[in-house]
Design a protein around this motif. Structure first.
Motif, mmCIF file in Angstrom:
data_model
loop_
_atom_site.group_PDB
_atom_site.id
_atom_site.type_symbol
_atom_site.label_atom_id
_atom_site.label_comp_id
_atom_site.label_asym_id
_atom_site.label_seq_id
_atom_site.Cartn_x
_atom_site.Cartn_y
_atom_site.Cartn_z
ATOM 1 N N ASP A 286 70.010 126.956 20.502
ATOM 2 C CA ASP A 286 70.016 126.642 21.939
ATOM 3 C C ASP A 286 70.860 125.413 22.257
ATOM 4 O O ASP A 286 70.882 124.963 23.409
ATOM 5 C CB ASP A 286 68.582 126.387 22.431
ATOM 6 C CG ASP A 286 67.746 127.647 22.468
ATOM 7 O OD1 ASP A 286 68.296 128.700 22.834
ATOM 8 O OD2 ASP A 286 66.547 127.575 22.126
ATOM 9 N N TYR A 287 71.536 124.842 21.259
ATOM 10 C CA TYR A 287 72.166 123.542 21.468
ATOM 11 C C TYR A 287 73.269 123.587 22.526
ATOM 12 O O TYR A 287 73.332 122.717 23.396
ATOM 13 C CB TYR A 287 72.729 122.999 20.149
ATOM 14 C CG TYR A 287 73.261 121.588 20.295
ATOM 15 C CD1 TYR A 287 72.407 120.537 20.622
ATOM 16 C CD2 TYR A 287 74.608 121.310 20.114
ATOM 17 C CE1 TYR A 287 72.880 119.251 20.758
ATOM 18 C CE2 TYR A 287 75.091 120.015 20.239
ATOM 19 C CZ TYR A 287 74.223 118.987 20.574
ATOM 20 O OH TYR A 287 74.700 117.702 20.714
ATOM 21 N N GLN A 288 74.146 124.579 22.469
ATOM 22 C CA GLN A 288 75.231 124.627 23.451
ATOM 23 C C GLN A 288 74.682 124.815 24.860
ATOM 24 O O GLN A 288 75.209 124.243 25.819
ATOM 25 C CB GLN A 288 76.228 125.729 23.083
ATOM 26 C CG GLN A 288 76.973 125.423 21.792
ATOM 27 C CD GLN A 288 78.353 126.029 21.720
ATOM 28 O OE1 GLN A 288 79.007 126.230 22.742
ATOM 29 N NE2 GLN A 288 78.806 126.306 20.514
ATOM 30 N N ARG A 289 73.599 125.595 24.985
ATOM 31 C CA ARG A 289 72.968 125.725 26.300
ATOM 32 C C ARG A 289 72.390 124.389 26.763
ATOM 33 O O ARG A 289 72.467 124.038 27.948
ATOM 34 C CB ARG A 289 71.876 126.790 26.251
ATOM 35 C CG ARG A 289 72.380 128.219 26.253
ATOM 36 C CD ARG A 289 71.242 129.208 26.427
ATOM 37 N NE ARG A 289 70.494 129.373 25.192
ATOM 38 C CZ ARG A 289 70.661 130.382 24.351
ATOM 39 N NH1 ARG A 289 71.556 131.317 24.623
ATOM 40 N NH2 ARG A 289 69.939 130.476 23.253
ATOM 41 N N ALA A 290 71.811 123.642 25.812
ATOM 42 C CA ALA A 290 71.199 122.357 26.157
ATOM 43 C C ALA A 290 72.241 121.341 26.604
ATOM 44 O O ALA A 290 72.019 120.571 27.549
ATOM 45 C CB ALA A 290 70.408 121.820 24.967
ATOM 46 N N VAL A 291 73.395 121.302 25.926
ATOM 47 C CA VAL A 291 74.472 120.391 26.330
ATOM 48 C C VAL A 291 75.000 120.790 27.703
ATOM 49 O O VAL A 291 75.207 119.944 28.583
ATOM 50 C CB VAL A 291 75.609 120.386 25.292
ATOM 51 C CG1 VAL A 291 76.795 119.553 25.790
ATOM 52 C CG2 VAL A 291 75.117 119.838 23.965
#
Length: 443
Positions: A286-291
């Motif tokens: 989910d990291y790219q969504r979180a950024v």
């Protein structure tokens, strides 16, 4: 298709404008519209209009004078227990603006209030406005991710910070998709890594001196590289929200800087800090969504804040231009001054319009994924215009604008910092441009 003549279209008889509710005959012989507190703004809902007045009073009578005092202190004095910063913080919390309250409003009404809130805080003091914004980011993202457990653990009264930039990595930390990286190059080894291989998460390394509220925050939202067993990866990182009193966390000195001196910033160090899994907000998947999510929110906040700063500089310049006499008349009688003021006003209106429009679009329930590119428009436009408007306002003040007797030199310094923070504008333009690529047109 054949073109219809005017006779074939059912044209009504001419309108008698004298029968309308607001006929032009009620205008002054030399018409002139008196613009409102924030320019050519349509009538706001009554409860928001009233709250805007409260915020403007807070900006003028609390935020601005406290911001000026803090600007003249050392960074250590700014965060001392007896500092006026804590007086500001207390009075801000008394306004009752909470993440929970915004979440209970209709999405687009909340977007409007969000914009007005940070416009007015920026009208008072940009550094304090950014401190408020960074202070709620942990809670704001917990709400976006539906983490009610963390919202209960970290209510709005708990001061937050956002740790993302690192000593060797600035704006490129906002680019996990690597859309800005130069072809064939690498962003290099991260300065902070979260080891996700055990039952608990282990944080080791540091975040840079540019963490807003970093030296004084009680809760932190961290974005960093993650190691899931194959080595650290900045593109598959993680986001964590955790209390700042965990063993192994230490902080550097508060940063001494050119502008936004009311905003505390400083390094955070992590010496094999053990983070319970419950504080994991977003893993590698989910990291790219979180950024993307936090960047869209933060860029919109920046656009609103520096629209407010521009408005404050403009208002001061207009008042001064009516008072200052040169060449035998108030300087607003001079054509060059009127022309300068017009273009300052135009830039403020553009900044406000693009910020409000972007927030409205990104909070439309039918929209789905918000537009980060649109938030970048807001940030880059609002900050660039703020720098230009404050510079022009200082020029209208002349030599007086260079002195600390007037707030213009401080406003100019505060605006200059905005071109770099939250992603420098040049990198945002590169990354934002990548969102305009249509791969279907390249195939």
């Amino acid at each position: 298709m054949a073109t219809q003549s005017a006779q074939e279209i059912n044209v009504q008889s001419p309108v008698d404008y004298r029968n309308l509710d607001a006929p032009i005959y009620s205008w002054d012989a030399i018409p002139k519209c008196q613009l409102g507190m924030t320019g050519s703004e349509a009538t706001l809902p009554e409860h928001i209009a009233e709250f805007q007045k409260i915020l403007r009073d807070f900006a003028i009578n609390v935020a601005r004078p406290i911001g000026i005092k803090l600007d003249r202190m050392t960074p250590e004095e700014v965060i001392a227990k007896d500092s006026h910063y804590w007086e500001f913080r207390k009075k801000y919390l008394e306004l009752g603006v909470t993440v929970e309250a915004l979440g209970e409003m209709e999405p687009q009404e909340a977007a409007l209030l969000f914009s007005i809130l940070f416009e007015e805080l920026g009208y008072g003091d940009a550094g304090l406005a950014i401190s408020v914004g960074a202070g709620i980011l942990p809670q704001w993202l917990c709400a976006k991710f539906g983490r009610k457990d963390l919202l209960e653990e970290f209510p709005d009264e708990v001061l937050g910070c956002w740790g993302i930039t690192e000593p060797d990595h600035g704006s490129d930390m906002l680019d996990p998709s690597r859309s800005v990286v130069y072809p064939g190059s690498s962003y290099g080894r991260p300065n902070l890594v979260a080891d996700l291989t055990g039952d608990d998460i282990i944080l080791h390394g540091q975040k840079s001196a540019w963490v807003s509220n970093g030296v004084i925050a009680d809760v932190c939202i961290i974005y960093c590289a993650a190691d899931s067993g194959d080595g650290p990866s900045a593109s598959d990182g993680c986001a964590l929200v955790f209390p700042m009193n965990l063993p192994g966390i230490s902080r550097g000195k508060p940063l001494d800087k050119l502008g936004q001196r009311a905003l505390n910033q400083g390094e955070i160090f992590f010496d094999n800090v053990r983070i319970p899994r419950k504080y994991l907000l977003a893993g590698p998947e989910d990291y790219q969504r979180a950024v993307y999510c936090i960047h869209a929110e933060a860029n919109a906040l920046m656009g609103a804040t520096f629209t407010g700063l521009s408005q404050a500089a403009l208002d001061l310049a207009i008042d001064y231009a009516h008072e200052r006499v040169a060449g035998g008349v108030p300087i607003i009688q001079h054509q060059s001054v009127r022309s300068r003021l017009f273009h300052m006003y135009r830039k403020v209106e553009v900044s406000r319009s693009i910020t409000r429009r972007g927030l409205n679009f990104n909070n439309d329930p039918q929209q789905g994924t918000p537009s980060l590119c649109t938030a970048m428009f807001s940030k880059t436009t609002g900050t660039q215009n703020a720098f230009e408007v404050t510079s022009d306002a200082l020029q209208i003040f002349g030599g007086n604008g260079l002195t600390k007797e007037y707030p213009l030199e401080k406003m100019l310094r505060d605006a200059r910092a905005s071109l770099i923070e939250d992603g420098c504008n040049e990198v945002l333009a590169l990354k934002g441009g990548s969102y305009l690529i249509d791969n279907d047109k390249l195939s």
